[in-house]
Design a protein around this motif. Structure first.
Motif, PDB file in Angstrom:
ATOM      1  N   LYS B  58       0.978  -1.336   0.005  1.00  0.00           N
ATOM      2  CA  LYS B  58       0.046   0.033  -0.078  1.00  0.00           C
ATOM      3  C   LYS B  58       1.058   1.275  -0.152  1.00  0.00           C
ATOM      4  O   LYS B  58       0.462   2.182  -0.713  1.00  0.00           O
ATOM      5  N   LEU B  59       2.159   1.138   0.907  1.00  0.00           N
ATOM      6  CA  LEU B  59       2.972   2.510   0.754  1.00  0.00           C
ATOM      7  C   LEU B  59       3.162   2.593  -0.616  1.00  0.00           C
ATOM      8  O   LEU B  59       3.289   3.800  -1.062  1.00  0.00           O
ATOM      9  N   VAL B  60       3.957   1.873  -1.400  1.00  0.00           N
ATOM     10  CA  VAL B  60       4.225   1.850  -2.593  1.00  0.00           C
ATOM     11  C   VAL B  60       3.085   2.347  -3.603  1.00  0.00           C
ATOM     12  O   VAL B  60       3.194   3.405  -4.416  1.00  0.00           O
ATOM     13  N   ALA B  61       1.867   1.700  -3.568  1.00  0.00           N
ATOM     14  CA  ALA B  61       0.770   1.970  -4.403  1.00  0.00           C
ATOM     15  C   ALA B  61       0.203   3.483  -4.228  1.00  0.00           C
ATOM     16  O   ALA B  61      -0.225   3.997  -5.118  1.00  0.00           O
ATOM     17  N   VAL B  62       0.040   3.907  -3.032  1.00  0.00           N
ATOM     18  CA  VAL B  62      -0.444   5.211  -2.746  1.00  0.00           C
ATOM     19  C   VAL B  62       0.709   6.385  -3.412  1.00  0.00           C
ATOM     20  O   VAL B  62       0.036   7.369  -3.897  1.00  0.00           O
ATOM     21  N   ASN B  63       1.766   5.996  -3.236  1.00  0.00           N
ATOM     22  CA  ASN B  63       2.743   6.881  -4.076  1.00  0.00           C
ATOM     23  C   ASN B  63       2.561   6.901  -5.464  1.00  0.00           C
ATOM     24  O   ASN B  63       2.783   7.977  -6.038  1.00  0.00           O
ATOM     25  N   LEU B  64       2.355   5.754  -6.047  1.00  0.00           N
ATOM     26  CA  LEU B  64       2.355   5.458  -7.536  1.00  0.00           C
ATOM     27  C   LEU B  64       1.095   6.295  -7.931  1.00  0.00           C
ATOM     28  O   LEU B  64       0.961   6.806  -9.225  1.00  0.00           O
ATOM     29  N   SER B  65      -0.180   6.254  -7.022  1.00  0.00           N
ATOM     30  CA  SER B  65      -1.347   6.897  -7.348  1.00  0.00           C
ATOM     31  C   SER B  65      -1.192   8.235  -7.501  1.00  0.00           C
ATOM     32  O   SER B  65      -1.683   8.782  -8.485  1.00  0.00           O
ATOM     33  N   ASP B  66      -0.032   9.054  -6.733  1.00  0.00           N
ATOM     34  CA  ASP B  66       0.112  10.488  -7.085  1.00  0.00           C
ATOM     35  C   ASP B  66       1.024  10.501  -8.372  1.00  0.00           C
ATOM     36  O   ASP B  66       0.550  11.721  -9.131  1.00  0.00           O
ATOM     37  N   LEU B  67       1.665   9.779  -8.686  1.00  0.00           N
ATOM     38  CA  LEU B  67       2.205   9.789  -9.976  1.00  0.00           C
ATOM     39  C   LEU B  67       1.516   9.556 -11.087  1.00  0.00           C
ATOM     40  O   LEU B  67       1.364  10.275 -12.146  1.00  0.00           O
ATOM     41  N   ALA B  68       0.458   8.678 -11.223  1.00  0.00           N
ATOM     42  CA  ALA B  68      -0.402   8.138 -12.059  1.00  0.00           C
ATOM     43  C   ALA B  68      -1.187   9.417 -12.025  1.00  0.00           C
ATOM     44  O   ALA B  68      -1.738   9.948 -13.409  1.00  0.00           O
ATOM     45  N   ALA B  69      -1.516  10.355 -11.077  1.00  0.00           N
ATOM     46  CA  ALA B  69      -2.467  11.489 -11.236  1.00  0.00           C
ATOM     47  C   ALA B  69      -1.978  12.703 -12.077  1.00  0.00           C
ATOM     48  O   ALA B  69      -2.502  13.556 -12.649  1.00  0.00           O
ATOM     49  N   LYS B  70      -0.454  12.256 -12.262  1.00  0.00           N
ATOM     50  CA  LYS B  70       0.241  13.627 -12.935  1.00  0.00           C
ATOM     51  C   LYS B  70       0.623  12.940 -14.421  1.00  0.00           C
ATOM     52  O   LYS B  70       1.427  13.486 -15.104  1.00  0.00           O
ATOM     53  N   GLY B  71       0.098  11.595 -14.681  1.00  0.00           N
ATOM     54  CA  GLY B  71       0.527  11.082 -15.825  1.00  0.00           C
ATOM     55  C   GLY B  71       1.866  10.666 -16.087  1.00  0.00           C
ATOM     56  O   GLY B  71       2.550  10.530 -17.099  1.00  0.00           O
ATOM     57  N   ALA B  72       2.959  10.446 -14.897  1.00  0.00           N
ATOM     58  CA  ALA B  72       4.103  10.274 -14.939  1.00  0.00           C
ATOM     59  C   ALA B  72       4.531   8.646 -15.045  1.00  0.00           C
ATOM     60  O   ALA B  72       3.696   7.804 -14.579  1.00  0.00           O
ATOM     61  N   SER B  73       5.671   8.349 -15.505  1.00  0.00           N
ATOM     62  CA  SER B  73       6.089   7.130 -15.603  1.00  0.00           C
ATOM     63  C   SER B  73       6.932   6.590 -14.515  1.00  0.00           C
ATOM     64  O   SER B  73       8.120   7.412 -14.165  1.00  0.00           O
ATOM     65  N   THR B  95       8.436  -7.329   1.749  1.00  0.00           N
ATOM     66  CA  THR B  95       8.193  -8.460   0.708  1.00  0.00           C
ATOM     67  C   THR B  95       6.987  -7.639  -0.124  1.00  0.00           C
ATOM     68  O   THR B  95       7.047  -7.841  -1.096  1.00  0.00           O
ATOM     69  N   GLY B  96       6.154  -6.850   0.741  1.00  0.00           N
ATOM     70  CA  GLY B  96       5.201  -6.141   0.119  1.00  0.00           C
ATOM     71  C   GLY B  96       5.507  -5.012  -0.895  1.00  0.00           C
ATOM     72  O   GLY B  96       5.368  -4.790  -1.755  1.00  0.00           O
ATOM     73  N   VAL B  97       6.619  -4.345  -0.129  1.00  0.00           N
ATOM     74  CA  VAL B  97       7.133  -3.087  -0.970  1.00  0.00           C
ATOM     75  C   VAL B  97       8.034  -3.723  -2.372  1.00  0.00           C
ATOM     76  O   VAL B  97       7.749  -3.122  -3.453  1.00  0.00           O
ATOM     77  N   GLU B  98       8.708  -5.055  -2.257  1.00  0.00           N
ATOM     78  CA  GLU B  98       9.175  -5.293  -3.255  1.00  0.00           C
ATOM     79  C   GLU B  98       8.228  -5.912  -4.404  1.00  0.00           C
ATOM     80  O   GLU B  98       8.483  -5.622  -5.473  1.00  0.00           O
ATOM     81  N   HIS B  99       7.224  -6.595  -3.935  1.00  0.00           N
ATOM     82  CA  HIS B  99       6.119  -6.881  -5.139  1.00  0.00           C
ATOM     83  C   HIS B  99       5.567  -5.811  -5.670  1.00  0.00           C
ATOM     84  O   HIS B  99       5.499  -5.896  -7.031  1.00  0.00           O
ATOM     85  N   ALA B 100       5.284  -4.817  -5.045  1.00  0.00           N
ATOM     86  CA  ALA B 100       4.863  -3.604  -5.647  1.00  0.00           C
ATOM     87  C   ALA B 100       5.833  -2.857  -6.437  1.00  0.00           C
ATOM     88  O   ALA B 100       5.507  -2.479  -7.732  1.00  0.00           O
ATOM     89  N   CYS B 101       6.794  -2.742  -6.133  1.00  0.00           N
ATOM     90  CA  CYS B 101       7.933  -2.060  -6.892  1.00  0.00           C
ATOM     91  C   CYS B 101       8.064  -2.942  -8.257  1.00  0.00           C
ATOM     92  O   CYS B 101       8.198  -2.370  -9.489  1.00  0.00           O
ATOM     93  N   GLU B 102       8.155  -4.376  -8.071  1.00  0.00           N
ATOM     94  CA  GLU B 102       8.309  -5.137  -9.349  1.00  0.00           C
ATOM     95  C   GLU B 102       6.933  -5.097 -10.075  1.00  0.00           C
ATOM     96  O   GLU B 102       7.298  -5.006 -11.424  1.00  0.00           O
ATOM     97  N   SER B 103       5.719  -4.832  -9.399  1.00  0.00           N
ATOM     98  CA  SER B 103       4.702  -5.089 -10.407  1.00  0.00           C
ATOM     99  C   SER B 103       4.657  -3.854 -11.402  1.00  0.00           C
ATOM    100  O   SER B 103       3.751  -3.921 -12.354  1.00  0.00           O
ATOM    101  N   TYR B 104       5.087  -2.692 -10.866  1.00  0.00           N
ATOM    102  CA  TYR B 104       4.933  -1.500 -11.562  1.00  0.00           C
ATOM    103  C   TYR B 104       6.277  -0.824 -11.913  1.00  0.00           C
ATOM    104  O   TYR B 104       6.514   0.265 -12.305  1.00  0.00           O
ATOM    105  N   ALA B 105       7.314  -1.804 -12.249  1.00  0.00           N
ATOM    106  CA  ALA B 105       8.482  -1.406 -12.756  1.00  0.00           C
ATOM    107  C   ALA B 105       8.816   0.027 -12.097  1.00  0.00           C
ATOM    108  O   ALA B 105       9.647   0.773 -12.571  1.00  0.00           O
ATOM    109  N   LEU B 106       9.166  -0.025 -10.501  1.00  0.00           N
ATOM    110  CA  LEU B 106       9.490   1.109  -9.819  1.00  0.00           C
ATOM    111  C   LEU B 106      10.668   0.571  -9.234  1.00  0.00           C
ATOM    112  O   LEU B 106      10.770  -0.153  -8.177  1.00  0.00           O
TER     113      LEU B 106
END
Lengths: 321, 321
Positions: B58-73, B95-106
């Protein structure tokens, strides 16, 4: 390997991107920007009795010190502000943040505020972003024969912390050094063009020098008798061998440690006026460890090289059991 | 004005740099990089009983959601990891951080680990950095006549949290929505080229829409009967007016809210397959407030528009007493 060391080793495996620089560095480098994040916690990185404004100053300054070590110019910061029950504290904390940001032309460009549950330990963070210069020295480029230099003085903050632990009302230059470190931004920018390796000294000279040596796969010979000690430090702590070891392991200095090619004399470089720059040793072809000397007399390494509670993610020394 | 509101107003004054975008945005924009930082605290943003891996996700996803809102990769992340007494928790969190980072190529490119004092509340942070696209929509560009759209569905996470509060062993799609939000990165990248304003919905549609309206100095008319509700939500909560108000104020959706020019039909854009995009309203020339309708029937605004504990720094609504 402890579970904590396992966690850090694991982080290093996760962080395989070149921008991570092996997580062995003070900061990441991405598209010409140098990016660093430091978090500080009450009771770990600052005392509950420290004035809130000094905590705000320190949070900004320790992050700027990471930028200084990479020769970067401050470009922006994101603050992670946690609001507790004592909002007067938070307000004073912001005064310190604002003062430091203004002093170093660091614009606050974003962040997050969250309310903490009642009674929670204060945890505050800052992400600092700098623009890279023509060269961004890592920790890992030092070569045998390079000279090893310190910008600033050592031990002042540790002596100030010792005064505060003995008497929470202590004050003076040493206490100020502990509470309001000065990032060496100007010197870092000048030195970054020449340094083969550079980092800031936050956890104690010996610990940080051992990290630089290990990352560079060189030895480092350090002359304790050459350490830069302030007059205030000498008056309070002394200048005998024990005092020098205290200065070399105390931490919280936010001085810079730079390896320079032997032919480079930094004393003729256009460093900011008032910069204290001291040669303390030499990189060697030996095993990647620090060796200590007092004049020509070898001195055994102390058991504790510095302050290991703050572990930069995956710093190599943190792997030691 | 409360002291908390004063603090936030003060932060906004401090952050006068253009890169801060008035602190009215999800992220800062610097040299082509979009940079955001979110901090989460135990008992505030996650439950002590939440699986640690889901907290990391969730920590990774909520930050990625902010990037999504600006159209950033996604380009890189710095983790602020606090290590507590329960290092098995920390390991699972990673493990959760790693999974999210891998899932979204972060790529994880840096950060900081610190040890917290015994008993301290867990506070974890992430700085996410993305590369900007050709246009970076702010919150403030919407114009009267623009159509207002939601990407994703609303209320699922709030319904899942309600299930968990009633029974910490609850599970299913709604609980998963609460614990493992999915950032709308692909849709954000496509929409950013067309949107006049965009943000992510993290604190509840009505609260976030009121922020977008205020920043854009427009009104926003929202049709409750058009809200995108999932089948799981309707089965658990219902689809009457009260259920729709629950979905519109629940928070933790990490959907996107986008204002588009009237002539732009997003349904013919190359959105990622499976994207749900729903028109929910219109920007108006009225006062910068949200007006609610159920069909053509005006509905009074509920007293609470969303979840205000998490205040992005200096979000305008946070100034309300």
């Amino acid at each position: 390997m402890t579970i904590e060391a396992q966690l850090i080793a694991r982080l290093r495996r996760i962080a395989s991107d070149p921008a991570a620089r092996g997580l062995l560095d003070d900061a990441a480098l991405l598209d010409g920007l140098v990016i660093t994040h430091d978090t500080i916690a009450e009771g770990v990185h600052f005392l509950p009795s420290d004035p809130a404004a000094s905590v705000g100053w320190k949070l900004v300054a320790v992050n700027l010190s990471d930028l200084a070590a990479k020769g970067a110019s401050p470009a922006g910061a994101l603050l992670s502000l946690t609001i507790g029950a004592d909002t007067a504290w938070d307000d004073e904390f912001l005064t310190g943040v604002e003062h430091a940001c203004e002093s170093y032309a660091l614009p606050l460009i974003g962040g997050d505020t969250i309310a903490l549950p009642p009674g929670a330990t204060r945890v505050l963070g800052l992400t600092a972003i700098g623009r890279a210069g023509t060269n961004v020295p890592s920790r890992s480029g030092a070569r045998p024969g390079d000279t090893l230099w310190v910008v600033g003085s050592l031990g002042d903050a540790a002596a100030g912390l010792r005064q505060l632990i003995a008497d929470s009302k202590a004050h003076g230059l040493l206490v100020e050094s502990y509470r309001r470190p000065v990032p060496q931004l100007g010197a870092g920018q000048v030195l970054s063009e020449h340094a083969t390796a550079m980092m800031d000294i936050s956890d104690g000279l010996l610990l940080d020098a051992s990290r630089l040596a290990e990352a560079s796969d060189c030895g480092a010979d350090i002359a304790l008798d050459l350490l830069p000690l302030s007059r205030a430090f000498v008056a309070e702590v002394g200048h005998d061998l024990a005092s020098r070891l205290f200065a070399a392991t105390g931490g919280d200095d936010y001085a810079l440690l730079a390896a320079l090619p032997a032919e480079c004399n930094p004393l003729i470089l256009p460093l900011p006026s008032g910069t204290t720059m001291t040669r303390i040793g030499t990189m060697t072809a030996g095993s990647p460890d620090v060796r200590l000397f007092d004049g020509v007399v070898p001195i055994p390494l102390p058991e504790t090289l510095g302050y290991e509670h703050r572990g930069r993610i995956a710093s190599p020394v943190a792997d030691r059991p």
